[in-house]
Design a protein around this motif. Structure first.
Motif, PDB file in Angstrom:
ATOM      1  N   ALA A 276      84.838  70.311  93.720  1.00 36.53           N
ATOM      2  CA  ALA A 276      84.277  70.818  94.976  1.00 36.53           C
ATOM      3  C   ALA A 276      84.217  72.344  94.964  1.00 36.53           C
ATOM      4  O   ALA A 276      83.258  72.948  95.473  1.00 36.53           O
ATOM      5  N   ILE A 277      85.240  72.998  94.372  1.00 40.16           N
ATOM      6  CA  ILE A 277      85.221  74.464  94.273  1.00 40.16           C
ATOM      7  C   ILE A 277      84.067  74.913  93.384  1.00 40.16           C
ATOM      8  O   ILE A 277      83.357  75.881  93.700  1.00 40.16           O
ATOM      9  N   ASP A 278      83.866  74.202  92.265  1.00 40.49           N
ATOM     10  CA  ASP A 278      82.754  74.542  91.371  1.00 40.49           C
ATOM     11  C   ASP A 278      81.411  74.404  92.081  1.00 40.49           C
ATOM     12  O   ASP A 278      80.504  75.234  91.896  1.00 40.49           O
ATOM     13  N   GLU A 279      81.281  73.369  92.906  1.00 41.00           N
ATOM     14  CA  GLU A 279      80.039  73.180  93.654  1.00 41.00           C
ATOM     15  C   GLU A 279      79.844  74.302  94.675  1.00 41.00           C
ATOM     16  O   GLU A 279      78.718  74.793  94.868  1.00 41.00           O
ATOM     17  N   ALA A 280      80.922  74.729  95.309  1.00 44.17           N
ATOM     18  CA  ALA A 280      80.831  75.839  96.259  1.00 44.17           C
ATOM     19  C   ALA A 280      80.427  77.131  95.551  1.00 44.17           C
ATOM     20  O   ALA A 280      79.631  77.921  96.074  1.00 44.17           O
TER      21      ALA A 280
ATOM     22  N   GLN B 222      67.181  74.512 105.070  1.00 43.15           N
ATOM     23  CA  GLN B 222      66.252  73.948 104.094  1.00 43.15           C
ATOM     24  C   GLN B 222      66.951  73.070 103.056  1.00 43.15           C
ATOM     25  O   GLN B 222      66.370  72.090 102.587  1.00 43.15           O
ATOM     26  N   PHE B 223      68.189  73.423 102.699  1.00 46.66           N
ATOM     27  CA  PHE B 223      68.894  72.715 101.622  1.00 46.66           C
ATOM     28  C   PHE B 223      70.214  72.160 102.157  1.00 46.66           C
ATOM     29  O   PHE B 223      71.073  72.921 102.628  1.00 46.66           O
ATOM     30  N   PRO B 224      70.397  70.869 102.100  1.00 50.73           N
ATOM     31  CA  PRO B 224      71.641  70.268 102.618  1.00 50.73           C
ATOM     32  C   PRO B 224      72.891  70.766 101.908  1.00 50.73           C
ATOM     33  O   PRO B 224      73.940  70.939 102.543  1.00 50.73           O
ATOM     34  N   PHE B 225      72.812  71.007 100.580  1.00 54.53           N
ATOM     35  CA  PHE B 225      74.002  71.450  99.863  1.00 54.53           C
ATOM     36  C   PHE B 225      74.413  72.858 100.292  1.00 54.53           C
ATOM     37  O   PHE B 225      75.600  73.205 100.241  1.00 54.53           O
ATOM     38  N   ALA B 226      73.445  73.679 100.726  1.00 54.32           N
ATOM     39  CA  ALA B 226      73.785  75.008 101.231  1.00 54.32           C
ATOM     40  C   ALA B 226      74.398  74.925 102.625  1.00 54.32           C
ATOM     41  O   ALA B 226      75.259  75.734 102.985  1.00 54.32           O
ATOM     42  N   ASN B 227      73.981  73.947 103.415  1.00 51.28           N
ATOM     43  CA  ASN B 227      74.528  73.768 104.758  1.00 51.28           C
ATOM     44  C   ASN B 227      75.974  73.293 104.709  1.00 51.28           C
ATOM     45  O   ASN B 227      76.723  73.477 105.683  1.00 51.28           O
ATOM     46  N   GLU B 228      76.388  72.674 103.607  1.00 51.98           N
ATOM     47  CA  GLU B 228      77.773  72.213 103.475  1.00 51.98           C
ATOM     48  C   GLU B 228      78.758  73.363 103.340  1.00 51.98           C
ATOM     49  O   GLU B 228      79.942  73.210 103.627  1.00 51.98           O
ATOM     50  N   LEU B 229      78.279  74.515 102.887  1.00 54.57           N
ATOM     51  CA  LEU B 229      79.148  75.675 102.727  1.00 54.57           C
ATOM     52  C   LEU B 229      79.348  76.365 104.076  1.00 54.57           C
ATOM     53  O   LEU B 229      78.439  76.407 104.907  1.00 54.57           O
TER      54      LEU B 229
ATOM     55  N   LYS C 255      82.266  71.017 101.873  1.00 57.57           N
ATOM     56  CA  LYS C 255      82.282  70.900 100.411  1.00 57.57           C
ATOM     57  C   LYS C 255      83.385  69.979  99.918  1.00 57.57           C
ATOM     58  O   LYS C 255      83.330  69.479  98.794  1.00 57.57           O
ATOM     59  N   GLY C 256      84.394  69.764 100.731  1.00 62.26           N
ATOM     60  CA  GLY C 256      85.457  68.835 100.356  1.00 62.26           C
ATOM     61  C   GLY C 256      86.556  69.463  99.529  1.00 62.26           C
ATOM     62  O   GLY C 256      87.253  68.754  98.777  1.00 62.26           O
ATOM     63  N   ILE C 257      86.757  70.761  99.645  1.00 64.87           N
ATOM     64  CA  ILE C 257      87.835  71.408  98.874  1.00 64.87           C
ATOM     65  C   ILE C 257      89.191  70.949  99.390  1.00 64.87           C
ATOM     66  O   ILE C 257      90.088  70.614  98.613  1.00 64.87           O
ATOM     67  N   GLY C 258      89.359  70.951 100.692  1.00 64.72           N
ATOM     68  CA  GLY C 258      90.582  70.423 101.289  1.00 64.72           C
ATOM     69  C   GLY C 258      91.776  71.346 101.120  1.00 64.72           C
ATOM     70  O   GLY C 258      91.662  72.566 101.074  1.00 64.72           O
ATOM     71  N   ARG C 259      92.951  70.718 100.977  1.00 64.72           N
ATOM     72  CA  ARG C 259      94.224  71.458 100.954  1.00 64.72           C
ATOM     73  C   ARG C 259      94.612  71.799  99.518  1.00 64.72           C
ATOM     74  O   ARG C 259      94.664  70.926  98.656  1.00 64.72           O
ATOM     75  N   LEU C 260      94.914  73.070  99.296  1.00 68.57           N
ATOM     76  CA  LEU C 260      95.354  73.553  97.987  1.00 68.57           C
ATOM     77  C   LEU C 260      96.753  74.144  98.113  1.00 68.57           C
ATOM     78  O   LEU C 260      97.034  74.901  99.053  1.00 68.57           O
ATOM     79  N   LYS C 261      97.615  73.799  97.187  1.00 64.18           N
ATOM     80  CA  LYS C 261      98.951  74.384  97.164  1.00 64.18           C
ATOM     81  C   LYS C 261      98.896  75.772  96.530  1.00 64.18           C
ATOM     82  O   LYS C 261      98.146  76.005  95.584  1.00 64.18           O
ATOM     83  N   LEU C 262      99.705  76.681  97.058  1.00 62.30           N
ATOM     84  CA  LEU C 262      99.727  78.061  96.587  1.00 62.30           C
ATOM     85  C   LEU C 262     101.061  78.364  95.926  1.00 62.30           C
ATOM     86  O   LEU C 262     102.113  77.967  96.427  1.00 62.30           O
ATOM     87  N   LYS C 263     100.981  79.051  94.805  1.00 58.72           N
ATOM     88  CA  LYS C 263     102.186  79.443  94.093  1.00 58.72           C
ATOM     89  C   LYS C 263     102.061  80.900  93.679  1.00 58.72           C
ATOM     90  O   LYS C 263     101.117  81.284  92.989  1.00 58.72           O
ATOM     91  N   GLY C 264     103.003  81.715  94.113  1.00 59.85           N
ATOM     92  CA  GLY C 264     102.971  83.131  93.785  1.00 59.85           C
ATOM     93  C   GLY C 264     104.254  83.807  94.231  1.00 59.85           C
ATOM     94  O   GLY C 264     105.156  83.182  94.805  1.00 59.85           O
TER      95      GLY C 264
END
Length: 404
Positions: free
Chosen positions: A17-21, A57-64, A129-138
């Protein structure tokens, strides 16, 4: 502004999903560039409106998320502004005409489209886009900062995974006790730098040391069939090794720059045009491996942070002039010792570092990064912008990057 970076962990579907974004950001950015090419008089507001038109015009752009689309249009406009600025400044050579982006590695959100967890250890992206929840480490603690201080959030794709960057609006200034010391630095290829006191720092040559392993991974890539999964894996291994070398170089210059700034009230260095120096194909690899530009960048950053004076001087004849009497002693690059008729005998780089410091002492009492013209030392001082061949007014205001 400070940038806090965390490693992001998620599922394979989330990475897709990140790659698609990221691909959507590239599409919007390139579409805005095409709009600017085809229509005269387009400005940043028109590009921002056009990103909304693309979403219809483009559905994939509207998802962002809408703010991510706006950030993509801002990237296009920043390239246009940079091109016009180079034309106005009459930068020699190519002016950087905006081009269509082939590779994009990040997607940027403003103050919406994401939400931090209460413990600040995970982040959730709420667009379609469906990225959802990401864990963070730092190692940085986000709980120290209020959410209103976070102006931008960026997801960056690198060879070793995905990272989340937070742009925090905060001023980091530390007051140090005066050290009553001044220093001049002469960077080189034999030694990373030699100061005006005669001390030198060895050149680590990270790329040269890792070149053998890089060639091994490059051969592995060449032997794989184009388009195959094994070739993609080989490219990832090669990219990770390149990333390791770049991080080694970055940490090395950061450590040295911080140490130099904290130890001296005034630091003088050469105003080198690395972009022009690397045109020498015999020395280009060694110059890029040294990381002079990164060193200067961190010197200026820590100088502003700790309230120290950093001075960039014209490097012309700093190696040829005698630091004692000022006479010109011509020498080739292979001559490493400066010997003058006045009796001065010093290492070539040590002599240059003393000349750099002497040229910079004329700016004592002025704060900031300055460029001193040795030909007209009594004239006005001007600051120079990194990566630019032009000199700007010293009183120019600091502008926030449109991409952050």
């Amino acid at each position: 502004m400070i940038i806090l970076e965390f490693k992001a962990y998620g599922k394979t579907s989330q990475y897709s999903a990140i790659d698609e974004a990221i691909r959507t950001v590239k599409f919007i950015r390139n579409s805005c560039i095409r709009l600017w090419m085809d229509n005269k008089g387009i400005n940043n507001f028109d590009m921002s409106k056009y990103s909304k038109v693309l979403a219809h015009q483009f559905p994939f752009a509207n998802e962002l998320n809408s703010t991510a689309r706006q950030a993509a249009s801002e990237r296009a406009w920043s390239s246009v502004v940079r091109f016009f600025d180079n034309c106005k400044k009459k930068v020699p050579g190519k002016k950087g005409f905006p081009k269509f982006q082939k590779h994009c590695r990040s997607v940027e959100y403003k103050q919406s489209g994401w939400k931090l967890s209460p413990d600040k250890k995970s982040i959730t992206f709420s667009d379609k886009k469906g990225i959802g929840r990401l864990k963070l480490k730092g190692t940085w603690d986000l709980w120290r900062f209020d959410k209103k201080q976070i102006k931008r959030v960026r997801i960056v794709k690198r060879a070793d995974g995905y990272y989340v960057q937070f742009c925090v609006s905060i001023e980091v200034n530390e007051q140090l006790e005066p050290s009553k010391l001044t220093i001049g630095l002469d960077v080189g290829l034999k030694e990373f730098y030699t100061d005006s006191n005669g001390n030198s720092e060895p050149n680590p040559r990270f790329y040269r040391k890792g070149e053998k392993r890089l060639k091994f991974h490059q051969r592995r890539v060449s032997r794989k069939k184009k388009g195959s999964a094994n070739r993609k894996k080989a490219i990832d291994r090669l990219g990770r090794h390149h990333l390791k070398i770049s991080r080694q170089r970055e940490e090395h210059v950061k450590r040295l720059a911080r140490c130099v700034i904290r130890s001296n009230d005034l630091v003088a260095y050469e105003d080198l045009r690395v972009k022009n120096l690397v045109k020498n194909h015999c020395l280009a690899k060694s110059i890029n491996d040294a990381g002079w530009y990164q060193f200067r960048k961190w010197l200026e950053h820590f100088g502003k942070k700790f309230g120290r004076v950093t001075v960039a001087v014209n490097p012309a004849y700093t190696s040829q002039n005698c630091s004692e009497c000022g006479e010109v002693v011509k020498k080739s690059l292979s001559t490493r010792t400066h010997v003058c008729e006045c009796g001065c005998e010093l290492d070539r780089d040590h002599n240059a570092a003393i000349n750099i410091l002497k040229r910079a002492l004329g700016t004592v009492g002025h704060t900031g990064t300055w460029v001193l013209d040795p030909v007209n030392a009594s004239g006005d001082l001007a600051s120079t912008v990194l990566g630019s061949d032009q000199v700007q007014q010293a009183e120019s205001l600091n502008e926030e990057s449109p991409r952050l």
